[in-house]
Motif scaffolding. Structure first.
Motif, short mmCIF file in Angstrom:
data_model
loop_
_atom_site.label_atom_id
_atom_site.label_comp_id
_atom_site.label_asym_id
_atom_site.label_seq_id
_atom_site.Cartn_x
_atom_site.Cartn_y
_atom_site.Cartn_z
N HIS A 136 -2.81 10.10 13.17
CA HIS A 136 -3.62 9.31 12.22
C HIS A 136 -3.01 9.26 10.83
O HIS A 136 -3.54 8.61 9.94
N HIS A 137 -1.88 9.97 10.64
CA HIS A 137 -1.13 9.92 9.38
C HIS A 137 -2.00 10.31 8.18
O HIS A 137 -1.80 9.82 7.07
N CYS A 138 -3.00 11.17 8.43
CA CYS A 138 -3.91 11.59 7.35
C CYS A 138 -4.54 10.38 6.68
O CYS A 138 -4.76 10.38 5.45
N ALA A 139 -4.81 9.34 7.45
CA ALA A 139 -5.47 8.15 6.91
C ALA A 139 -6.51 7.68 7.93
O ALA A 139 -6.51 6.54 8.36
N GLN A 140 -7.38 8.61 8.32
CA GLN A 140 -8.35 8.30 9.38
C GLN A 140 -9.26 7.12 9.06
O GLN A 140 -9.49 6.28 9.92
N PRO A 141 -9.80 7.02 7.83
CA PRO A 141 -10.68 5.86 7.57
C PRO A 141 -9.97 4.53 7.80
O PRO A 141 -10.55 3.59 8.34
N LEU A 142 -8.68 4.45 7.43
CA LEU A 142 -7.93 3.21 7.60
C LEU A 142 -7.73 2.90 9.09
O LEU A 142 -7.96 1.77 9.54
N LEU A 143 -7.32 3.90 9.85
CA LEU A 143 -7.06 3.66 11.27
C LEU A 143 -8.36 3.32 12.00
O LEU A 143 -8.39 2.42 12.86
N THR A 144 -9.43 4.01 11.66
CA THR A 144 -10.73 3.72 12.26
C THR A 144 -11.12 2.27 11.99
O THR A 144 -11.59 1.56 12.89
#
Ligand code: PMP
Length: 408
Positions: A364-372
């Motif tokens: 998730h590249h420490c960007a979970q809100p973006l991937l979600t």
């Protein structure tokens, strides 16, 4: 545009000669951490072999030399960011610590319940979670700047988010997950017109483009040494002098005081030392200086242009793969290629392609809100640096095709 002698660049990196699973290493995880040239590695030998000493306090020769090298790096960083004064440069462990410093010192001193902080949907967790921690402590409100389907920030929505309570914008300069380059100068002007400050997370910008904090008019700017050909453990917070001076200390300890007493209030050192409690990562900071000099010698314009060629070639090459979808298609994005493949889990791709000597990032590249938001929980990410070659891109693309054939 000046060009790079990539063969000469590669010769500076001992690690590029190694094999992984019997194949030449193809290292395409540069957005997570870049490799280290010998000019940086040598700093550790030199420092520990010749002038290892604690800084600022000693009067002996070794302490003087270590202090001069450490403080000299502050000037190197100042020039690298085009900051007005070297006292505006604070050494931290990295971007994460720099952002936590702003949240902990500036945030606690300046924010009250109901105050608003704007963060973008593109943020790394390190520019989200410190504000969330502050929100639960202080009752501040976090608002999210949305992105369009390309992963470009929606500037109209950004403008519309401001209220009389907006105090800070916290945004990355370049997204680690998608490579989007954000118009931070324009965003700063908007924030300032609304009476808010702007903190720019420059972790992914400093390796790829010339950054000028005064041109951006950033109030705070953070980056990590290990993503810009330097070591882990050393990073930077730039802050405008008048802001840093007005902020209370963050951590207490040695180095950051003027005088300590049980009878009268303890007083603090001037900036930048007020924010550098304890013994810093001396060798790492000096090595960071060597990394920035190495980058300057090549020139960020040449590095960025070369990475654009690698990105264009990789994009064209993988676009031929059936069922492969690229996430993040912002015009002018940095050298980051994020993708998902129908019928193939990103994790499986990452593990199998490693067997072929190719290092990419999956997750998730420490960007979970973006991937979600984009309906995925992981992507594969190839990210480029000055030492990567077009041939390596071909090896990567062929390996990717093979791996996809295996898992489908
Ligand atoms: N911000 C961005 C955009 C990043 O890519 C990273 C590292 N992946 C960080 C912040 C955090 O940097 P560090 O782990 O070096 O503190």
């Amino acid at each position: 545009v000046p060009s790079l002698d990539v063969a000469a660049v590669r010769a500076d990196f001992p690690i590029l000669a190694r094999q992984v699973h019997g194949r030449p290493l193809v290292y395409l995880d540069n957005a997570a951490t870049s490799q280290t040239p010998r000019q940086v590695i040598e700093v550790f030998d030199d420092y520990y072999g010749r002038y290892n000493a604690n800084i600022h306090r000693g009067l002996h020769t070794l302490a003087d030399e270590a202090t001069a090298a450490f403080e000299g790096t502050r000037e190197t960083v100042r020039a690298f960011l085009n900051a007005a004064e070297s006292r505006e440069i604070i050494f931290t462990r990295g971007t994460t610590e720099a952002i936590n410093l702003v949240a902990g010192a500036w945030g606690r001193a300046n924010l009250t319940p109901g105050d608003e902080v704007l963060v973008s949907l593109l943020e790394h967790h390190s520019n989200i979670v410190p504000w969330q921690l502050l929100a639960s402590e202080l009752g501040i409100v976090i608002k999210v700047i949305p992105v369009d389907e390309r992963g470009v920030l929606d500037l109209d929505a950004y403008r519309a988010l401001f209220t009389a309570r907006t105090r800070l914008v916290a945004v990355n300069h370049v997204s680690n997950a998608f490579g989007t380059v954000n118009p931070v100068g324009e965003m700063a002007a908007i924030a300032h017109a609304e009476g808010a400050l702007i903190l720019v997370d420059g972790a992914q910008a400093t390796p790829h483009q010339k950054v000028d904090v005064r041109d951006i008019d950033a109030d705070f700017y953070a980056f990590s040494g290990h993503k810009v050909y330097g070591p882990t453990g050393a990073g930077v917070l730039y802050g405008k002098a008048e802001l840093l001076e007005a902020m209370p200390p963050w951590q207490g300890g040695g180095e950051m005081i003027k005088s300590v007493s049980f009878e009268t209030p303890t007083t603090f050192a001037a900036i930048p030392h007020k924010f550098e409690a304890g013994t810093p990562a001396i060798a790492e900071v000096i090595a960071l200086g060597a990394a920035l000099k190495w980058v300057d010698a090549l020139g960020l314009e040449a590095i960025g242009a070369w990475e654009q060629r690698l990105l264009a070639h990789a994009t064209a090459r993988v676009s031929r793969i059936d069922g492969l979808r690229i996430l993040g298609t912002a015009p002018g994005k940095a050298g980051v290629l994020s993708f998902v493949v129908d019928g193939a889990h990103s994790q499986d791709i990452g593990l199998l392609i490693d067997q072929l000597g190719v290092a990419i990032r999956t997750g998730h590249h420490c960007a979970q809100p973006l991937l979600t938001h984009f309906g995925v929980d992981a992507t594969c990410r190839a990210s480029f640096a000055a030492y990567n070659t077009l041939e390596e891109v071909d090896v990567f693309a062929e390996a990717l095709e093979r791996v996809i054939g295996m898992v489908r």
